[in-house]
Enzyme design. Sequence first.
Site, mmCIF file in Angstrom:
data_model
loop_
_atom_site.group_PDB
_atom_site.id
_atom_site.type_symbol
_atom_site.label_atom_id
_atom_site.label_comp_id
_atom_site.label_asym_id
_atom_site.label_seq_id
_atom_site.Cartn_x
_atom_site.Cartn_y
_atom_site.Cartn_z
ATOM 1 C CE1 TYR A 1 63.222 14.718 65.432
ATOM 2 C CE2 TYR A 1 63.118 12.456 64.644
ATOM 3 C CZ TYR A 1 63.587 13.389 65.541
ATOM 4 O OH TYR A 1 64.436 12.999 66.543
ATOM 5 N NE ARG B 1 52.823 7.434 65.280
ATOM 6 C CZ ARG B 1 53.556 7.456 66.375
ATOM 7 N NH1 ARG B 1 52.992 7.715 67.543
ATOM 8 N NH2 ARG B 1 54.837 7.190 66.335
HETATM 9 C C1 UD2 Z 1 61.004 7.331 67.385
HETATM 10 C C2 UD2 Z 1 61.480 8.606 68.052
HETATM 11 C C3 UD2 Z 1 61.723 9.662 67.043
HETATM 12 C C4 UD2 Z 1 62.592 9.158 65.929
HETATM 13 C C5 UD2 Z 1 62.067 7.839 65.387
HETATM 14 C C6 UD2 Z 1 63.000 7.200 64.409
HETATM 15 C C7 UD2 Z 1 60.482 8.722 70.266
HETATM 16 C C8 UD2 Z 1 59.447 9.385 71.102
HETATM 17 N N1 UD2 Z 1 60.471 9.091 68.977
HETATM 18 O O1 UD2 Z 1 59.769 7.528 66.733
HETATM 19 O O2 UD2 Z 1 62.333 10.768 67.677
HETATM 20 O O3 UD2 Z 1 63.902 9.058 66.399
HETATM 21 O O4 UD2 Z 1 61.911 6.902 66.420
HETATM 22 O O5 UD2 Z 1 62.307 6.262 63.661
HETATM 23 O O6 UD2 Z 1 61.295 7.941 70.714
HETATM 24 N N2 UD2 Z 1 52.672 3.376 69.073
HETATM 25 C C9 UD2 Z 1 51.462 2.757 69.349
HETATM 26 N N3 UD2 Z 1 50.651 3.324 70.286
HETATM 27 C C10 UD2 Z 1 50.961 4.477 70.938
HETATM 28 C C11 UD2 Z 1 52.193 5.106 70.642
HETATM 29 C C12 UD2 Z 1 53.016 4.527 69.701
HETATM 30 O O7 UD2 Z 1 51.118 1.723 68.760
HETATM 31 O O8 UD2 Z 1 50.173 4.927 71.788
HETATM 32 C C13 UD2 Z 1 53.556 2.755 68.094
HETATM 33 C C14 UD2 Z 1 53.857 3.699 66.944
HETATM 34 O O9 UD2 Z 1 52.866 3.621 65.952
HETATM 35 C C15 UD2 Z 1 55.203 3.156 66.483
HETATM 36 C C16 UD2 Z 1 55.850 2.630 67.760
HETATM 37 O O10 UD2 Z 1 54.809 2.510 68.709
HETATM 38 O O11 UD2 Z 1 55.025 2.101 65.576
HETATM 39 C C17 UD2 Z 1 56.887 3.576 68.323
HETATM 40 O O12 UD2 Z 1 56.346 4.865 68.384
HETATM 41 P P1 UD2 Z 1 57.103 6.084 69.084
HETATM 42 O O13 UD2 Z 1 56.234 7.277 68.926
HETATM 43 O O14 UD2 Z 1 57.532 5.722 70.442
HETATM 44 O O15 UD2 Z 1 58.448 6.216 68.278
HETATM 45 P P2 UD2 Z 1 58.756 6.322 66.696
HETATM 46 O O16 UD2 Z 1 59.402 5.047 66.302
HETATM 47 O O17 UD2 Z 1 57.586 6.829 65.914
#
Ligand code: UD2
Length: 312
Positions: free
Chosen positions: A139, A267
Amino acid sequence: MKVLVTGGAGFIGSHIAQRLQERGDAVVVADDLSSGKTANIPEGVPLVQGDLSRADVAREAVDGCDAVVHCAARPSVAGSIDDPVGSNEANLQASSRLLVACRDAGVKRLVYSSSSAVYGGTDAGSVDESRRERPMSPYGMNKLAAEHLFRMAPDLFDVDTVCLRYFNVYGPRQDASSPYSGVISLFVTLALQGRAPTIHGDGLQSRDFTYVDDVVAANLAALDVGHGGGRVMNVGRGLSTTVNELWEAILLACGAGDLQAQHVEPRAGDIRHSLADVRAAREHLGFEAATPLETGIAATVAWYRAALSHAR
Ligand code: UD2
């Protein structure tokens, strides 16, 4: 102006379409409805339904438009690891097709929704746009490749562009139905249902959570700026919150008492820290993210509460 919003049935795109309509622009939405919903499209705004990686769809979508806000994407880091080819088609191929259509139709300005995922893993400090990009997921790689294309566009295709690198956007209408959904949409939905969330790893990973209205404001500023020139800018608040702190703040906002999160394995592809240096957008767009996290979370909780009670 007549403005095309790609992904305008989705979370961020529909907020942009709404704001453009409110300020009096003629708006058209292009969306394949793979994750977007027609209910998100503001009333009276026409929809071109289809896949932008098809030439006929891209051509129809840009027809007669002065400017394009390109939000259509498959925006999941984890999802792109499961399906890198699908990510490539939705995030890069469709962007190339759209750019060709813009060139052929004489579109003057395109604003691209890029992502902080282009940076890859960073230390605890903030990143500015001069930081060497090292995407850690298909991505992020696709977003960076599309950025390069849009950076060249003013010179090669006579389409003036601006690329905005969003940092963890959240707010009303964000889809909470998939395990890939944004963490705030997931946590708020769970807290309102009295259920505990899963936190990946120790929860000390941090993000720069940015409210959707601020992202809309950045897009409008980028549409209106005199000269885009392919410039790339971070869009964030410049403030960092750990996932553990986030869950505490959401529990408080939902009045959900004490629900203990369950910690599981980190993750795959997860970035440890992500924090924007916001000076470039301030300097070039006069943009400042104005919404404090507590205010944005309160508005988000109110929206999900209403949506859940409708669903009952
Ligand atoms: C976000 C954006 C993605 C990209 C990225 C850039 C979203 C949905 N995705 O991904 O498009 O721009 O940033 O780095 O905004 N988490 C938990 N439990 C859960 C879900 C998530 O612990 O049930 C943690 C996850 O492991 C991560 C953090 O929360 O450390 C944020 O996760 P996310 O999926 O909201 O967004 P991210 O940063 O992976």
